[in-house]
Write an enzyme that holds these catalytic residues in place. Sequence first.
Site, short mmCIF file in Angstrom:
data_model
loop_
_atom_site.label_atom_id
_atom_site.label_comp_id
_atom_site.label_asym_id
_atom_site.label_seq_id
_atom_site.Cartn_x
_atom_site.Cartn_y
_atom_site.Cartn_z
N ASP A 181 -58.00 31.15 18.93
CA ASP A 181 -58.54 29.72 18.70
C ASP A 181 -59.09 29.82 17.22
O ASP A 181 -59.99 30.86 16.85
CB ASP A 181 -59.86 29.82 19.61
CG ASP A 181 -60.46 28.17 19.79
OD1 ASP A 181 -60.22 27.55 18.81
OD2 ASP A 181 -60.72 28.17 21.01
N ASP A 200 -59.44 24.42 16.44
CA ASP A 200 -60.63 23.75 16.73
C ASP A 200 -60.91 22.45 15.90
O ASP A 200 -60.66 22.65 14.58
CB ASP A 200 -61.79 24.70 16.53
CG ASP A 200 -63.25 24.19 16.93
OD1 ASP A 200 -63.40 24.05 18.28
OD2 ASP A 200 -63.97 24.06 16.15
N HIS A 215 -64.63 24.45 27.97
CA HIS A 215 -66.11 25.09 27.82
C HIS A 215 -67.11 23.90 27.20
O HIS A 215 -68.17 24.33 26.92
CB HIS A 215 -65.97 26.24 26.85
CG HIS A 215 -65.30 25.81 25.38
ND1 HIS A 215 -64.07 25.39 25.21
CD2 HIS A 215 -65.92 25.60 24.34
CE1 HIS A 215 -63.93 24.90 24.22
NE2 HIS A 215 -65.12 25.27 23.48
N ASP A 216 -66.59 22.88 26.82
CA ASP A 216 -67.47 21.75 26.19
C ASP A 216 -67.69 20.69 27.16
O ASP A 216 -68.63 19.54 27.01
CB ASP A 216 -66.64 21.08 25.11
CG ASP A 216 -66.45 21.99 24.00
OD1 ASP A 216 -67.41 22.85 23.71
OD2 ASP A 216 -65.81 21.91 23.00
N GLU A 275 -57.06 20.42 18.68
CA GLU A 275 -58.06 19.78 19.59
C GLU A 275 -58.04 18.40 18.96
O GLU A 275 -58.34 18.10 17.85
CB GLU A 275 -59.25 20.41 19.43
CG GLU A 275 -60.37 19.89 20.33
CD GLU A 275 -61.75 20.33 19.99
OE1 GLU A 275 -62.65 20.14 20.88
OE2 GLU A 275 -62.09 20.83 18.80
#
Length: 547
Positions: A98, A195, A323-324, A250
């Site tokens: 990531d 990201d 995870h968000d 993303e």
Amino acid sequence: MQQTWWKESVIYQIYPRSFKDSNGDGIGDLQGIINKLDYLATLGIDVLWLSPIFKSPNDDNGYYICYYCDIMDEFGTLADFDALLAGVHARGLKLILDLVPNHSSDEHPWFQASRASKDNPYRDYYHWHATPPSNWTSFFSGSTWEYDEPSGEYYLHLFSKKQPDLNWENPTVRQEIYKIMHFWFKKGVDGFRMDVVPFISKRLDFPDIDPNQFEKAIVEVYANGPRLHEFLHEMNQEVSSQYDIFTMGEGIGVKPHNALDFVGSDRKELHMLYHFDHVTINYGPGGKYDPVPWKLSTFKQIFIDWDQAVADQGWINITLDNHDFPRMVSRFGNDQTYRQESAKLLAMLLLTLRGSPCIYQGSEIGMTNVSFATLEEYDDVEVVNLHKEWKDAQRDTAPLLKAVQQQGRDNARTPVQWNSSPNAGFSNGQPWLTINPNYPVINVEEALADKQSIFYFYQMLLQYRKANKTLIYGNFEVYAPASEELFTYRRWDEQGDFIITLNFTDNQQDIPTEVPIAAYNVVHSNYPTGKTEQLRPREARMYMRGL
Ligand code: ISL
Ligand code: CA
């Protein structure tokens, strides 16, 4: 459509801090992942994506890096990483990391040097202004402009003030990022998730935003800056195109109409885009922590629009949580009465839409949201800052707690539940975040012992998807898009023809007459027995037409 290994990959996202702790400090680590590689291979995924593992002081956990070419102390060493990568490859799997190209940590040597004086070569690595040039508000509360005492100017941070935004206008910054990418590719990693990559090019006219319309500001101001595609193309030419890897952006702030600018096969920018519209589907007028009910018809339309946008010209990811965001079974299913059925239904959706699915850790056993009793128990920087903001404004925090229980990111960050022993088999020590108290019932050991479990449903579908490429590349068409009860669609090409119908309600439902199931046979269902006219509560069925 052009066929490649990365389009056929199913990705499993690991949030390393919460996956498996091997040394009892309460924090997941690389050895923990190594210990579970056989488990992941048994599940049948193709690619592991690790949320950031680089050296970081953890203000926003790993999304806050102070050294991009080394491993976070709590997670292990570069030697552990090499062992992990070898273990992944030995099992025929791939590993992606990531990359956080938009911002670094304020403790990164670049930023330390940058803030030291106005006239040093690192000053221009970040965005500095004598006065705040805009009214922008940060993702994690307050202004995006932070005054820096020592050098007497303001720097830009779209996220927390400890996450200063890098200045991609500076070619040296871009080269630094490319060097980091080369470093990991030379080690043999198979790709990067990137990201908030649509944010790297800034609008240097810094237009003001309407702070009450944050989602609009993301699309129109923070994302899609004027030089974005120039930068992505350069990154592709200087790095990505030189390896057999894939990049997954993303897609925050990207909409169907500009998706192909990123992933069109002729563009040479990114390989796939992780689209975002359905994960913000229940944001109310006050945003994320002001949730409103969502409609199945809207949810379906988002998938229709995205599929049409890329069709056979580009590629996207399919995701329902990460995870968000909250756990998918709690958000899009019924995590009480029909938890098993709902989790399997969502598995069928995730694994039969056109795109590369991302399974978030724990979904394969149907892990659910958690409800901590107090705001103090939450760890996420987003919640910590919001809580402070509400307290400072002397607002009653009870509604905030309720919203955080529903929407908070820690819902998906509680440790993976491996078994029913203390700490869910995640750690021999005190876990960094409270474990969901439902672990005695929901855990991997239970799932592996039960042939009807959610785990084996995933395993079966993963195998089936591999054997039937129609489910990967085939056309996609939705029946009865206006239905608020069922999500029904067809996937077909010369090799196969499938209809998938998913009952999103707790009641029996008729299959609409326009769905031509008479010519098809049921091949999979999330109900183990019997065949009924109607779909049962939360039932998911896949039909196949004999060709
Ligand atoms: O969770 C969100 C805020 O409520 C999302 O909008 C999130 O900030 C957005 O998806 C960007 O996420 C990524 O970058 C952030 C990091 O906190 C997230 O964990 C990461 O996935 C900053 O690096
Ligand atoms: Ca550990």
